[in-house]
Write an enzyme that holds these catalytic residues in place. Structure first.
Site, PDB file in Angstrom:
ATOM      1  N   LYS A 192       0.803  -1.206   0.087  1.00  0.00           N
ATOM      2  CA  LYS A 192       0.216  -0.110  -0.008  1.00  0.00           C
ATOM      3  C   LYS A 192       0.689   1.143  -0.110  1.00  0.00           C
ATOM      4  CE  LYS A 192       0.498   1.513   4.482  1.00  0.00           C
ATOM      5  NZ  LYS A 192       0.686   2.914   4.891  1.00  0.00           N
ATOM      6  N   THR A 249      -4.022   5.335   3.212  1.00  0.00           N
ATOM      7  CA  THR A 249      -2.669   6.032   2.766  1.00  0.00           C
ATOM      8  C   THR A 249      -2.825   6.775   1.560  1.00  0.00           C
ATOM      9  OG1 THR A 249      -1.713   4.158   3.805  1.00  0.00           O
ATOM     10  CG2 THR A 249      -0.424   5.385   2.796  1.00  0.00           C
TER      11      THR A 249
HETATM   12  O1  LIG Z   1       1.105   3.150   7.658  1.00  0.00           O
HETATM   13  C1  LIG Z   1       0.529   4.225   7.837  1.00  0.00           C
HETATM   14  C2  LIG Z   1      -0.830   4.224   8.288  1.00  0.00           C
HETATM   15  O2  LIG Z   1      -1.123   2.918   8.159  1.00  0.00           O
HETATM   16  C3  LIG Z   1       1.432   5.280   7.831  1.00  0.00           C
HETATM   17  O3  LIG Z   1       1.549   5.710   6.446  1.00  0.00           O
HETATM   18  P1  LIG Z   1       2.920   6.679   6.014  1.00  0.00           P
HETATM   19  O4  LIG Z   1       4.232   5.692   6.312  1.00  0.00           O
HETATM   20  O5  LIG Z   1       2.621   6.714   4.568  1.00  0.00           O
HETATM   21  O6  LIG Z   1       2.715   7.822   6.733  1.00  0.00           O
END
Ligand SMILES: O=C(CO)COP(=O)(O)O
Ligand SMILES: NC(=O)C1=CN([C@@H]2O[C@H](COP(=O)(O)OP(=O)(O)OC[C@H]3O[C@@H](n4cnc5c(N)ncnc54)[C@H](OP(=O)(O)O)[C@@H]3O)[C@@H](O)[C@H]2O)C=CC1
Length: 331
Positions: A192, A249
């Site tokens: 993701k 995300t």
């Molecule tokens: O894994 C995350 C939310 O579930 C955090 O995402 P980021 O690392 O893109 O900030």
């Protein structure tokens, strides 16, 4: 409810938020961070002002500068360092291995350079047969720190370990769902991040809502193909650990991966964007998703274009056009 201590290794935003959530149940939590000055600040401030400002530590949370002290009375250990530091942290743990160790991690990514799943790295460093669990799902650290409603997946090879972790995490505003599918949970969390970079680029180029949702949906298809081929389950990949985290995300600017994509689309270089944003797991995972896809003969076209932008200097607009020019095919 277990009252024996749990050690959380990693004093970043997520290690801290999870330590706080675990301690909200009253369970003793040792939060280890590598920088003694940082730990001293956390002890005096009773919060992590560097990484998660504004989230007060419950009384049962104790910051620790010494790894041996953090592990002295904790057989349950949760690793929350970035993927590039995962092996090194396991090696430090091996040198101080508690009796009866049960190991969980909240790291999202494949091992950079090898594309190994975290569980394979654990088996290599600590041996087979250990109770293992992954904590994952749509969970921004700042929101967990503030106690806002959140749901996550606790995926484990060991039903008792999963239940113990979920019981400790579960609370008035926090729902912890258990799953036996470690691989699906891991693949969802790693892939993701790569797709979220693509969504950030798309939005940054001004492509609009249709393109964003096309990326999310086709990104989910990549995630499912890869996850199933590696042994994960479709239900996991369409649940919190996969689709849930993907949507979170790709759509919210709290995400560093999404913001990294926005920065690339605005003309910033990879180095400039990294310097501005900090940890961007998807920038490391893109090459690994492509490596795994190639090894399994699975198409991962979005990951390929993210990899091209991040590692091969392909401009965002050109990468987007490559995707749009792909052959027509059945969904
Ligand atoms: O894994 C995350 C939310 O579930 C955090 O995402 P980021 O690392 O893109 O900030
Ligand atoms: N933030 C979030 O909302 C979420 C993050 N995650 C995942 O959690 C993991 C950690 O992310 P996050 O906490 O946000 O990252 P941060 O950028 O907030 O912090 C990273 C932390 O890791 C520490 N660190 C780096 N290298 C090492 C090392 N070799 N040994 C020990 N500690 C090290 C850093 O220490 P120092 O401060 O000394 O540099 C820092 O405290 C990532 O895999 C991420 O994808 C998962 C869900 C949510």
């Amino acid at each position: 409810m277990l009252k024996e201590p749990i050690a959380v290794l990693g004093g970043g935003a997520w290690g801290t938020a999870l330590a706080i959530q675990l301690a909200r149940s009253g369970r003793a939590v040792r939060l280890w961070a590598r920088d003694p000055a940082h730990v001293a600040e956390m002890i005096s401030d009773r919060e992590n002002r560097r990484r998660l400002p504004g989230a007060a530590f419950p009384d049962s949370l104790q910051p620790e500068a010494e790894l041996t002290a953090a592990l002295a009375d904790s057989r349950d250990v949760l690793i929350a360092v970035p993927s590039h530091a995962f092996r090194e942290t396991l090696e430090a743990l091996r040198a101080n291995r508690p009796e009866g160790l049960r190991l969980a991690w909240a790291t999202k990514g494949f091992e950079p350079g090898t594309g190994r799943l975290a569980e394979a790295v654990v088996a290599e460093v600590l041996g087979e047969g250990l109770p293992m669990a992954v904590l994952t799902g749509p969970t921004f650290a700042a929101e967990v720190g503030r106690g806002l409603p959140t749901a996550m997946t606790v995926a484990s090879t060991d039903a008792t370990f999963a239940a113990d972790l979920a019981d400790t995490l579960h609370g008035d505003h926090f729902r912890a769902y258990t799953s036996p599918d470690l691989i699906g949970a891991e693949v969802g969390g790693a892939v993701k991040n790569v797709i979220a970079i693509g969504a950030g680029v798309s939005d940054g180029l001004g492509f609009g809502a249709n393109a964003r949702v096309a990326l999310i949906t086709r990104g989910l298809a990549e995630m499912i193909r890869l996850g199933e081929a590696l042994g994960g389950q479709r239900d996991t990949l369409t649940g919190l650990a996969g689709m849930g985290d993907l949507v979170l995300t790709c759509t919210d600017d709290q995400s560093r991966n999404r913001r990294f994509g926005l920065a690339l689309a605005s003309g910033k270089s990879v180095d400039e964007a990294r310097a501005e944003i900090g940890l961007v797991e998807g920038a490391m995972a893109a090459a690994e998703v492509c490596r795994i896809g190639a090894g399994l003969g699975i198409e991962v076209p979005i990951a390929e274009q993210v990899h091209a932008m991040v590692d091969q200097g392909v401009p965002p607009l050109e990468a987007a056009e490559q995707l749009l020019r792909r052959e027509r095919k059945p969904e």
